[in-house]
Design a protein around this motif. Structure first.
Motif, PDB file in Angstrom:
ATOM      1  N   VAL A  84      39.381 -24.969   6.700  1.00  0.00           N
ATOM      2  CA  VAL A  84      39.214 -23.404   6.678  1.00  0.00           C
ATOM      3  C   VAL A  84      38.013 -23.049   5.735  1.00  0.00           C
ATOM      4  N   VAL A  85      37.295 -22.356   6.015  1.00  0.00           N
ATOM      5  CA  VAL A  85      36.351 -21.555   5.143  1.00  0.00           C
ATOM      6  C   VAL A  85      36.826 -20.315   4.760  1.00  0.00           C
ATOM      7  N   ILE A  86      36.643 -20.221   3.285  1.00  0.00           N
ATOM      8  CA  ILE A  86      37.356 -18.909   2.560  1.00  0.00           C
ATOM      9  C   ILE A  86      36.215 -18.319   2.049  1.00  0.00           C
ATOM     10  N   ALA A  87      36.126 -16.874   2.320  1.00  0.00           N
ATOM     11  CA  ALA A  87      35.179 -16.141   1.563  1.00  0.00           C
ATOM     12  C   ALA A  87      35.793 -14.902   0.959  1.00  0.00           C
ATOM     13  N   GLU A  88      35.456 -14.926  -0.711  1.00  0.00           N
ATOM     14  CA  GLU A  88      36.142 -14.134  -1.250  1.00  0.00           C
ATOM     15  C   GLU A  88      34.884 -12.928  -1.902  1.00  0.00           C
ATOM     16  N   LEU A  89      35.257 -11.810  -1.940  1.00  0.00           N
ATOM     17  CA  LEU A  89      34.358 -10.709  -2.400  1.00  0.00           C
ATOM     18  C   LEU A  89      35.286  -9.951  -3.540  1.00  0.00           C
ATOM     19  N   SER A  90      34.696 -10.065  -4.712  1.00  0.00           N
ATOM     20  CA  SER A  90      35.550  -9.419  -5.653  1.00  0.00           C
ATOM     21  C   SER A  90      34.695  -8.459  -6.618  1.00  0.00           C
ATOM     22  N   PRO A  91      35.267  -7.722  -7.440  1.00  0.00           N
ATOM     23  CA  PRO A  91      34.445  -6.598  -8.183  1.00  0.00           C
ATOM     24  C   PRO A  91      33.236  -7.420  -9.083  1.00  0.00           C
ATOM     25  N   GLY A  93      31.921 -10.792  -8.243  1.00  0.00           N
ATOM     26  CA  GLY A  93      30.926 -11.424  -7.325  1.00  0.00           C
ATOM     27  C   GLY A  93      31.431 -12.099  -6.128  1.00  0.00           C
ATOM     28  N   TRP A  94      31.027 -13.199  -5.781  1.00  0.00           N
ATOM     29  CA  TRP A  94      31.515 -13.677  -4.459  1.00  0.00           C
ATOM     30  C   TRP A  94      31.855 -15.290  -4.397  1.00  0.00           C
ATOM     31  N   ARG A  95      32.556 -15.746  -3.868  1.00  0.00           N
ATOM     32  CA  ARG A  95      32.778 -17.515  -3.831  1.00  0.00           C
ATOM     33  C   ARG A  95      33.234 -17.710  -2.255  1.00  0.00           C
ATOM     34  N   VAL A  96      32.605 -18.979  -2.028  1.00  0.00           N
ATOM     35  CA  VAL A  96      32.731 -19.421  -0.484  1.00  0.00           C
ATOM     36  C   VAL A  96      33.472 -20.607  -1.000  1.00  0.00           C
ATOM     37  N   ALA A  97      34.513 -21.212  -0.217  1.00  0.00           N
ATOM     38  CA  ALA A  97      35.226 -22.422  -0.502  1.00  0.00           C
ATOM     39  C   ALA A  97      35.676 -22.918   0.811  1.00  0.00           C
ATOM     40  N   ILE A 107      35.694 -25.036  -4.254  1.00  0.00           N
ATOM     41  CA  ILE A 107      34.305 -24.148  -4.177  1.00  0.00           C
ATOM     42  C   ILE A 107      33.203 -24.834  -3.565  1.00  0.00           C
ATOM     43  N   GLU A 108      32.503 -24.084  -2.866  1.00  0.00           N
ATOM     44  CA  GLU A 108      31.168 -24.650  -2.163  1.00  0.00           C
ATOM     45  C   GLU A 108      29.915 -23.774  -2.882  1.00  0.00           C
ATOM     46  N   ALA A 109      30.155 -22.598  -2.869  1.00  0.00           N
ATOM     47  CA  ALA A 109      29.110 -21.589  -3.527  1.00  0.00           C
ATOM     48  C   ALA A 109      29.854 -20.549  -3.924  1.00  0.00           C
ATOM     49  N   ALA A 110      29.001 -19.881  -5.004  1.00  0.00           N
ATOM     50  CA  ALA A 110      29.355 -18.832  -5.626  1.00  0.00           C
ATOM     51  C   ALA A 110      28.015 -17.955  -6.250  1.00  0.00           C
ATOM     52  N   ALA A 111      28.376 -16.597  -6.413  1.00  0.00           N
ATOM     53  CA  ALA A 111      27.493 -15.763  -7.271  1.00  0.00           C
ATOM     54  C   ALA A 111      28.149 -15.064  -8.195  1.00  0.00           C
ATOM     55  N   VAL A 121      24.464  -8.407   0.031  1.00  0.00           N
ATOM     56  CA  VAL A 121      25.793  -9.137  -0.109  1.00  0.00           C
ATOM     57  C   VAL A 121      26.400  -9.900   0.806  1.00  0.00           C
ATOM     58  N   LEU A 122      26.493  -9.289   1.957  1.00  0.00           N
ATOM     59  CA  LEU A 122      27.127  -9.961   3.012  1.00  0.00           C
ATOM     60  C   LEU A 122      26.215 -11.029   3.648  1.00  0.00           C
ATOM     61  N   ALA A 123      24.999 -10.552   3.705  1.00  0.00           N
ATOM     62  CA  ALA A 123      24.011 -11.441   4.144  1.00  0.00           C
ATOM     63  C   ALA A 123      24.060 -12.758   3.643  1.00  0.00           C
ATOM     64  N   ASP A 124      24.059 -12.691   2.035  1.00  0.00           N
ATOM     65  CA  ASP A 124      23.998 -13.715   1.240  1.00  0.00           C
ATOM     66  C   ASP A 124      25.330 -14.754   1.465  1.00  0.00           C
ATOM     67  N   MET A 125      26.508 -14.059   1.474  1.00  0.00           N
ATOM     68  CA  MET A 125      27.621 -14.687   1.878  1.00  0.00           C
ATOM     69  C   MET A 125      27.652 -15.335   3.120  1.00  0.00           C
ATOM     70  N   ALA A 126      27.108 -14.636   4.020  1.00  0.00           N
ATOM     71  CA  ALA A 126      27.088 -15.468   5.743  1.00  0.00           C
ATOM     72  C   ALA A 126      26.161 -16.514   5.433  1.00  0.00           C
ATOM     73  N   ASP A 127      25.056 -16.615   4.451  1.00  0.00           N
ATOM     74  CA  ASP A 127      24.221 -17.875   4.345  1.00  0.00           C
ATOM     75  C   ASP A 127      25.071 -18.900   4.053  1.00  0.00           C
ATOM     76  N   ALA A 128      26.049 -18.872   2.989  1.00  0.00           N
ATOM     77  CA  ALA A 128      26.852 -19.737   2.441  1.00  0.00           C
ATOM     78  C   ALA A 128      27.697 -20.268   3.358  1.00  0.00           C
TER      79      ALA A 128
END
Length: 397
Positions: A84-91, A93-97, A107-111, A121-128
């Motif tokens: 499962v790929v997890i995407a988290e958008l918080s106040p 930053g964001w993380r993809v795991a 964790i695989e990527a984060a900002a 922001v969504l484009a950056d997360m989509a790339d990850a």
């Protein structure tokens, strides 16, 4: 957050699904114990595990020797199994795991900051997300998304920290293969944090648990037998917008008298006679850091007392509504209560109905902290990919 109804493959996949659930809920379980729990003999357990290995679902490794008994094995997710790929958008930053069948996020990527508007922001997360999926597209079976705002279906209808409204979240999967049928599961961060606390945290084993989390405003989830109550479109749990506050004050959500305005950094600033902070989360976090370091004065303590009392009083109201076995706290709710425990407890007790005062629902700190939404998103995703129908689809891939 209900699961799909079983299809025609339910009978064949019922026992494998139960075995996977056992491996998820009891890390380190042995084949011998699993056979006992499933009510099958050792020969059937051997055949079942051979099938699970052949389908890249579960694997096993030798268990530590214990006495003279027949050696057994520890069951674990297969290294080539579903992800499962997890995407988290918080106040902040964001993380993809990613998570395997045990639901432990990696964790695989984060900002650490949100740069630009929602499209950027969504484009950056989509790339990850796309980069993770492209490594092994056949293994990824779902994208589970956590967002720190009000959600309805696949839309983020309000993200208070940045003033975003009505944001379509489907671009998060824009970089997946054109013929991909990977589902995207979207939920509020507080709902997912509540799921995590109920399944693997402070409320594990509790029948009815209420989880509350403060960041900018307050959200939460009622979790019954391990399943969050999410409403018709996933928008339940917006407890911060219950009118427990001043009816003369309008919240950014459009309603008047929201509890939100009494329990976060905006309330602290008001009690201190300071202007509304640009970032209520960072403002409250810094005040709490100073308090824990012993750098607060009496004026700050009075502000903490008033906010903690507003929090305790509101929780009492929710206890009357839901009658939970336990209330768990996350985010800034935990240090805010710790900054003024006596005013919190007094307001909580005073707000309870008489028959509850002798045995109030305990209010405890969650154990997952800021990672609660990430863990909850992983659990929700694995729930989705381990239904009997999802396992049947995996076997046919």
């Amino acid at each position: 957050m209900s699961l799909p109804s079983p299809g025609p493959g339910a009978a064949r996949w019922s026992t494998p699904a139960r075995l996977i659930d056992l491996v998820r809920s009891r890390p380190g379980v042995t084949r011998a114990v699993a056979a006992q729990e499933l009510g099958i003999g050792s020969g059937a357990a051997t055949d079942l595990m051979a099938r699970m290995r052949r389908l890249d679902l579960l694997d096993e490794s030798p268990a530590p020797a214990q006495g003279r008994g027949r050696p057994t094995t520890i069951l674990e997710p297969h290294p080539a199994g579903p992800l499962v790929v997890i995407a988290e958008l918080s106040p902040t930053g964001w993380r993809v795991a990613t998570a395997d069948l045990c639901g432990e996020p990696r964790i695989e990527a984060a900002a650490g900051r949100l740069r630009g508007g929602p499209d950027r922001v969504l484009a950056d997360m989509a790339d990850a997300i796309g980069a993770v999926v492209q490594r092994d597209p056949s293994r990824v079976r779902a994208v589970s998304v956590s967002v720190a705002g009000a959600v309805l279906d696949d839309r983020l209808v309000q993200f208070t920290p940045l003033g975003w409204t009505d944001v379509d979240l489907t671009p998060l999967t824009a970089n997946l293969l054109a013929d991909s049928d990977i589902p995207m599961l979207v939920a509020n961060d507080a709902t997912l944090a509540g799921l995590a606390e109920a399944r693997t945290g402070s409320a594990r084993g509790v029948g009815t648990a209420l989880h509350l989390i403060i960041a900018v405003g307050l959200g939460g989830a009622l979790v019954v037998d391990g399943v969050p109550v999410v409403g018709a479109h996933g928008g339940a749990g917006e407890y911060g917008h219950v009118p427990f506050g001043d009816p003369a004050k309008q919240c950014p959500c459009g309603a008047h008298g929201c509890w939100d305005l009494t329990i976060d950094g905006r309330a602290l600033a008001e009690h201190l006679g300071e202007p509304p902070p640009d970032n209520a989360f960072d403002y409250a976090h810094e005040l709490l850091r100073q308090h824990s370091a012993g750098a607060s004065d009496e004026r700050h303590q009075r502000a903490f007392d008033r906010v903690a009392a507003a929090l305790g009083r509101g929780i009492a109201g929710l206890v009357s509504i839901h009658d939970p076995d336990m209330v768990t706290l996350g985010g800034l709710a935990t240090p805010l209560r710790a900054a003024a425990p006596e005013p919190f407890e007094a307001a909580y007790r005073a707000g309870l109905m008489s028959f509850r005062k002798h045995l109030p629902s305990p209010v405890v700190d969650g154990i997952h902290g800021d990672d609660g939404p990430l863990h909850g998103a992983a659990l929700r995703g694995v729930d989705h990919v381990t239904t009997v129908d999802a396992l049947a689809q995996w076997a046919q891939r």
